[in-house]
Design a protein around this motif. Structure first.
Motif, PDB file in Angstrom:
ATOM      1  N   LEU A  19       0.689  -1.141  -0.156  1.00 42.49           N
ATOM      2  CA  LEU A  19      -0.173   0.065  -0.087  1.00 42.49           C
ATOM      3  C   LEU A  19       0.894   1.212   0.047  1.00 42.49           C
ATOM      4  CD1 LEU A  19      -2.748   1.324   0.361  1.00 42.49           C
ATOM      5  CD2 LEU A  19      -2.471   1.413   2.681  1.00 42.49           C
ATOM      6  N   HIS A  23       1.261   4.094  -2.822  1.00 42.58           N
ATOM      7  CA  HIS A  23       0.828   5.364  -2.765  1.00 42.58           C
ATOM      8  C   HIS A  23       2.058   6.373  -3.247  1.00 42.58           C
ATOM      9  CE1 HIS A  23      -1.089   8.886  -0.770  1.00 42.58           C
ATOM     10  NE2 HIS A  23      -0.137   8.997   0.086  1.00 42.58           N
ATOM     11  N   ALA A  40      -4.851   6.987   1.919  1.00 39.59           N
ATOM     12  CA  ALA A  40      -5.321   5.472   1.426  1.00 39.59           C
ATOM     13  C   ALA A  40      -5.465   4.568   2.383  1.00 39.59           C
ATOM     14  CB  ALA A  40      -4.308   5.156   0.440  1.00 39.59           C
ATOM     15  N   TRP A  41      -6.512   3.583   2.127  1.00 44.28           N
ATOM     16  CA  TRP A  41      -6.839   2.580   3.254  1.00 44.28           C
ATOM     17  C   TRP A  41      -7.072   1.180   2.548  1.00 44.28           C
ATOM     18  CZ3 TRP A  41      -9.062   7.683   2.918  1.00 44.28           C
ATOM     19  CH2 TRP A  41      -9.065   8.488   3.885  1.00 44.28           C
ATOM     20  N   ALA A  42      -6.511   0.375   3.212  1.00 38.31           N
ATOM     21  CA  ALA A  42      -6.586  -1.082   2.612  1.00 38.31           C
ATOM     22  C   ALA A  42      -7.405  -2.117   3.535  1.00 38.31           C
ATOM     23  CB  ALA A  42      -5.264  -1.502   2.201  1.00 38.31           C
ATOM     24  N   ASP A  43      -8.531  -2.589   2.855  1.00 34.87           N
ATOM     25  CA  ASP A  43      -8.758  -3.861   3.478  1.00 34.87           C
ATOM     26  C   ASP A  43      -8.448  -5.094   2.743  1.00 34.87           C
ATOM     27  OD1 ASP A  43     -10.254  -5.900   4.323  1.00 34.87           O
ATOM     28  OD2 ASP A  43     -12.463  -5.241   3.524  1.00 34.87           O
TER      29      ASP A  43
ATOM     30  N   VAL B  78     -10.022  -1.666   7.840  1.00 32.66           N
ATOM     31  CA  VAL B  78      -9.093  -1.040   6.837  1.00 32.66           C
ATOM     32  C   VAL B  78      -7.890  -0.985   7.586  1.00 32.66           C
ATOM     33  CG1 VAL B  78     -10.402   0.090   5.081  1.00 32.66           C
ATOM     34  CG2 VAL B  78      -9.972   1.339   7.155  1.00 32.66           C
ATOM     35  N   PRO B  79      -7.276  -2.269   7.811  1.00 35.41           N
ATOM     36  CA  PRO B  79      -5.986  -2.471   9.016  1.00 35.41           C
ATOM     37  C   PRO B  79      -5.004  -1.521   8.531  1.00 35.41           C
ATOM     38  CG  PRO B  79      -6.294  -4.511   7.847  1.00 35.41           C
ATOM     39  CD  PRO B  79      -7.562  -3.383   7.520  1.00 35.41           C
ATOM     40  N   TYR B  80      -4.630  -1.131   7.097  1.00 35.07           N
ATOM     41  CA  TYR B  80      -3.528  -0.513   6.720  1.00 35.07           C
ATOM     42  C   TYR B  80      -3.860   0.962   6.141  1.00 35.07           C
ATOM     43  CZ  TYR B  80      -1.890  -5.327   6.496  1.00 35.07           C
ATOM     44  OH  TYR B  80      -1.449  -6.636   6.631  1.00 35.07           O
ATOM     45  N   SER B  81      -3.418   1.967   6.489  1.00 30.18           N
ATOM     46  CA  SER B  81      -3.482   3.307   5.882  1.00 30.18           C
ATOM     47  C   SER B  81      -2.136   3.977   5.696  1.00 30.18           C
ATOM     48  CB  SER B  81      -4.576   3.898   6.856  1.00 30.18           C
ATOM     49  OG  SER B  81      -3.843   4.081   8.161  1.00 30.18           O
ATOM     50  N   VAL B  82      -2.210   4.910   4.812  1.00 28.53           N
ATOM     51  CA  VAL B  82      -1.104   5.631   4.500  1.00 28.53           C
ATOM     52  C   VAL B  82      -1.468   7.111   4.750  1.00 28.53           C
ATOM     53  CG1 VAL B  82       0.454   4.212   3.375  1.00 28.53           C
ATOM     54  CG2 VAL B  82      -1.145   5.520   2.000  1.00 28.53           C
TER      55      VAL B  82
END
Lengths: 82, 82
Positions: A19, A23, A40-43, B78-82
């Protein structure tokens, strides 16, 4: 300038590092389209990534994502935020 | 605590004032579930609202939204974020 939320599907298993790298790739060239990717956020379980950006048009946002190899499934203007 | 992105559909025509009022209603009772709603973004044209929150579970996030009269269509961690 308008804010946009875009959604990427099919990113199952994405890692925190991936991620961050995606980005950073967007940040590196975003100015060429007058876009700025804010967050930005990821699942990784559903394979969904959400990106918040600001820019002149959704096409400009998508062009950056396409050039960095991860076109968005959807790009929506979000004119209101709190 | 985990971050969550939830999505509300069917909000066509939502105004900036309505978004603010809905967010304030969530903030007023969020502590009862240990949730915090950080931000929200609205696309009145497609009728979509995105909410970013932090909390103990997606069920806790949804309970707040249900009590304030606007249940989410989807709630994703959304455990990951930037």
């Amino acid at each position: 300038m308008t804010k946009f939320m875009d959604i990427h599907q099919g990113m199952e298993g994405i890692t925190a590092e991936e991620l961050k790298a995606a980005h950073q790739a967007d940040l590196a060239i975003e100015a060429e389209e007058g876009v700025h990717f804010e967050r930005a956020w990821a699942d990784p379980e559903s394979g969904t990534v959400y990106c918040l950006s600001e820019g002149p048009s959704k096409e400009a946002v998508q062009r950056i994502h396409e050039r960095t190899g991860h076109p968005a499934s959807e790009v929506h203007p979000v004119p209101y935020s709190v």
